[in-house]
Design a protein around this motif. Structure first.
Motif, PDB file in Angstrom:
ATOM      1  N   ARG B  60     -25.068  -6.537  35.427  1.00  0.00           N
ATOM      2  CA  ARG B  60     -24.226  -5.436  34.973  1.00  0.00           C
ATOM      3  C   ARG B  60     -23.457  -5.802  33.703  1.00  0.00           C
ATOM      4  O   ARG B  60     -23.191  -4.948  32.859  1.00  0.00           O
ATOM      5  N   THR B  61     -23.101  -7.085  33.573  1.00  0.00           N
ATOM      6  CA  THR B  61     -22.401  -7.520  32.359  1.00  0.00           C
ATOM      7  C   THR B  61     -23.308  -7.323  31.143  1.00  0.00           C
ATOM      8  O   THR B  61     -22.868  -6.841  30.098  1.00  0.00           O
ATOM      9  N   ILE B  73     -19.342 -11.494  25.465  1.00  0.00           N
ATOM     10  CA  ILE B  73     -18.323 -12.197  24.673  1.00  0.00           C
ATOM     11  C   ILE B  73     -16.984 -12.105  25.404  1.00  0.00           C
ATOM     12  O   ILE B  73     -16.249 -13.088  25.513  1.00  0.00           O
ATOM     13  N   LEU B  74     -16.717 -10.940  25.952  1.00  0.00           N
ATOM     14  CA  LEU B  74     -15.469 -10.759  26.703  1.00  0.00           C
ATOM     15  C   LEU B  74     -15.417 -11.714  27.905  1.00  0.00           C
ATOM     16  O   LEU B  74     -14.378 -12.334  28.181  1.00  0.00           O
ATOM     17  N   LEU B  75     -16.537 -11.851  28.596  1.00  0.00           N
ATOM     18  CA  LEU B  75     -16.583 -12.786  29.728  1.00  0.00           C
ATOM     19  C   LEU B  75     -16.330 -14.213  29.253  1.00  0.00           C
ATOM     20  O   LEU B  75     -15.545 -14.963  29.859  1.00  0.00           O
ATOM     21  N   SER B  76     -17.005 -14.580  28.156  1.00  0.00           N
ATOM     22  CA  SER B  76     -16.797 -15.905  27.568  1.00  0.00           C
ATOM     23  C   SER B  76     -15.320 -16.091  27.198  1.00  0.00           C
ATOM     24  O   SER B  76     -14.731 -17.156  27.423  1.00  0.00           O
ATOM     25  N   VAL B 194      -7.540  -5.942  26.845  1.00  0.00           N
ATOM     26  CA  VAL B 194      -8.983  -5.986  26.602  1.00  0.00           C
ATOM     27  C   VAL B 194      -9.624  -4.948  27.530  1.00  0.00           C
ATOM     28  O   VAL B 194      -9.013  -4.520  28.515  1.00  0.00           O
ATOM     29  N   PRO B 195     -10.864  -4.521  27.223  1.00  0.00           N
ATOM     30  CA  PRO B 195     -11.463  -3.453  28.034  1.00  0.00           C
ATOM     31  C   PRO B 195     -11.617  -3.872  29.504  1.00  0.00           C
ATOM     32  O   PRO B 195     -12.065  -4.985  29.796  1.00  0.00           O
ATOM     33  N   ASP B 242       2.238 -16.593  26.820  1.00  0.00           N
ATOM     34  CA  ASP B 242       1.799 -17.685  27.708  1.00  0.00           C
ATOM     35  C   ASP B 242       0.755 -17.223  28.718  1.00  0.00           C
ATOM     36  O   ASP B 242       0.424 -17.946  29.645  1.00  0.00           O
ATOM     37  N   SER B 243       0.220 -16.028  28.521  1.00  0.00           N
ATOM     38  CA  SER B 243      -0.816 -15.569  29.462  1.00  0.00           C
ATOM     39  C   SER B 243      -1.862 -14.709  28.763  1.00  0.00           C
ATOM     40  O   SER B 243      -2.433 -13.796  29.365  1.00  0.00           O
ATOM     41  N   ASP B 244      -2.129 -14.991  27.495  1.00  0.00           N
ATOM     42  CA  ASP B 244      -3.168 -14.291  26.724  1.00  0.00           C
ATOM     43  C   ASP B 244      -4.471 -14.254  27.530  1.00  0.00           C
ATOM     44  O   ASP B 244      -4.988 -15.302  27.937  1.00  0.00           O
ATOM     45  N   ALA B 245      -4.991 -13.067  27.761  1.00  0.00           N
ATOM     46  CA  ALA B 245      -6.209 -12.929  28.580  1.00  0.00           C
ATOM     47  C   ALA B 245      -7.378 -13.749  28.041  1.00  0.00           C
ATOM     48  O   ALA B 245      -8.279 -14.113  28.802  1.00  0.00           O
ATOM     49  N   VAL B 246      -7.373 -14.071  26.737  1.00  0.00           N
ATOM     50  CA  VAL B 246      -8.507 -14.794  26.164  1.00  0.00           C
ATOM     51  C   VAL B 246      -8.130 -16.206  25.678  1.00  0.00           C
ATOM     52  O   VAL B 246      -8.932 -16.867  25.033  1.00  0.00           O
TER      53      VAL B 246
END
Lengths: 287, 287
Positions: B60-61, B73-76, B194-195, B242-246
């Motif tokens: 699905r990704t 890329i988002l997963l990475s 992020v999406p 201190d918690s950037d999703a990426v």
């Protein structure tokens, strides 16, 4: 303040974010995933171009999938991951029949056939008689066990993935008789290539590997009170037994498909020249 | 006879098949991949249902990706892999500006704007002045350096991923003057998510993680004879630093966006009330 990301503490920086994760299994899986994934990256130190080629490969592998084709299962298969998962989930006591990969070509709803019937509907291939018993580990017969069986046609194509075979060809459900016996006619399995027109084919090629699977017949066996068994019988002498593209071969599943006595042909409704194989499947009691 | 597959020797059984691999880099990458991948499987011992959920997630990704959306890329990114690869590929000497992730929203062909111009075309957001120099590690100015800059609009949407913004909004290419200076108007960056409407959003949710990125402005800087630099400037005080999703935040890239002297407004063609930030980018000489 949580750990800021750096090359050195990359794993900890990601794992620090699991503080609000409520599912302990998710936490366990992600912890192992991040550790191994970052370990892989640190081992190979990909260039950004290599990283993007990896992204592109994973993307195309997903996009190759449709209702019938499952390229990610194929990827799992050719990297030995499917077989490893099967092995972990089917640790068998001595004497029980070993499991192997299911593969992507099983379909629900195969035709129920009477014992002795032929599961080859297109009449093409080398005629073959298959017989044996389904028993427990003490050798007691299991009557009424269900054998869901599938294999390719003589061209190496599964019916569910090809449009030119009769519906249900080379697929059957048989049930053992009151002495745990099963017997049916089919054709000698043939070796064939897994699909190579997608990203997994490119990967096999870049690794210098072929795409062949040694000849085999699939069995999914179930009986109330016993663990299900998904396995193959492999044809002894096949040239690909030691290089199965999906690592499915186990020594205990390699069997002789030998010339049969022509005198047996009429009772089997087969030509005088045919091969035969005998194999007893041994199931473990459900936990 | 090659190694037959078993749970114990699964890695070796797969690696034994690389004998015909002609590309030493492929051999190196696959060797590390198989070792870590099997290590992961052995650590977590997935049930076959979990294995299939993994297959389904990866599938699905890939299928979520299209010309604009790149879910892999988002997963990475959210697993820290992108940032780890950036870190490995951009080890900088002391004094050089640190790199961070490029992210998926850079587009070629942003509008060339003159120094001092405003890259915000929709007029929405808190006005902001950005200035500084591009230098080498000894502080020598680099004239004619190209700064390719992009950020979201005030709603947190990048122009390339939204249909209701003027073409080129919040995107610009500036070039440093003969003293290595750059300066332009924009708006104060905002934090955004992020999406989350794809598999990666599900994963973030199951890990108990939010999807927010702290407010930042993207810079891709290049000059002949120097290594390219892809980085962000982050807004000091943002609650998601201190918690950037990426995992893109580096201490050295957190900068003060402070209230500007109203007297500077007219020369900047900005309202009296605006913020300003100053940052010097330090490039390394190309290897």
């Amino acid at each position: 303040m949580k750990t800021l990301f750096s090359e050195e503490n990359s794993v900890q920086a990601v794992l620090d974010r699991l503080g609000q994760c409520e599912d302990p299994r998710v936490k366990e899986v992600i912890t192992a995933l991040v550790s191994h994934l970052h370990g892989f990256i640190k081992d190979v130190e990909p260039t950004m171009d290599e990283w993007f080629r990896g992204i592109d490969f994973l993307t195309r592998t997903g996009q190759k999938c449709d209702d019938v084709r499952q390229e990610y299962i194929l990827l799992s298969d050719i990297l030995g991951v499917s077989m490893l998962c099967e092995s972990i989930n089917n640790r068998k006591p001595t004497g029980a029949t070993e499991a192997t990969v299911q593969g992507p070509w099983h379909a629900e709803g195969s035709p129920e056939r009477a014992l002795g019937e032929n599961m080859c509907d297109d009449g093409v291939g080398e005629p073959c008689w298959v017989e044996g018993r389904v028993t427990d580990v003490d050798g007691n017969p299991i009557p009424g066990a269900k054998l869901d069986i599938w294999q390719t046609n003589a061209e190496g194509d599964y019916q569910v993935s090809s449009h030119d075979q009769p519906e249900g060809n080379q697929r059957a459900i048989f049930r053992t008789d009151d002495q745990g016996r099963y017997y049916f006619a089919a054709t000698l399995p043939v070796s064939y290539a897994v699909p190579t027109d997608g990203p997994v084919g490119e990967l096999l090629n870049s690794m210098g590997r072929h795409a062949m699977r040694p000849a085999h017949m699939h069995f999914m066996i179930s009986a109330p009170g016993y663990d299900g068994l998904t396995t193959h019988l492999f044809v002894d002498g096949d040239p690909y037994l030691d290089s199965d593209a999906v690592f499915g071969v186990r020594d205990s599943l390699i069997v002789q498909f030998a010339s049969a006595d022509p005198a047996s042909a009429s009772s089997r409704n087969l030509p005088a020249e045919h091969v035969q194989v005998a194999f007893d499947f041994v199931l473990t009691k459900a936990g």
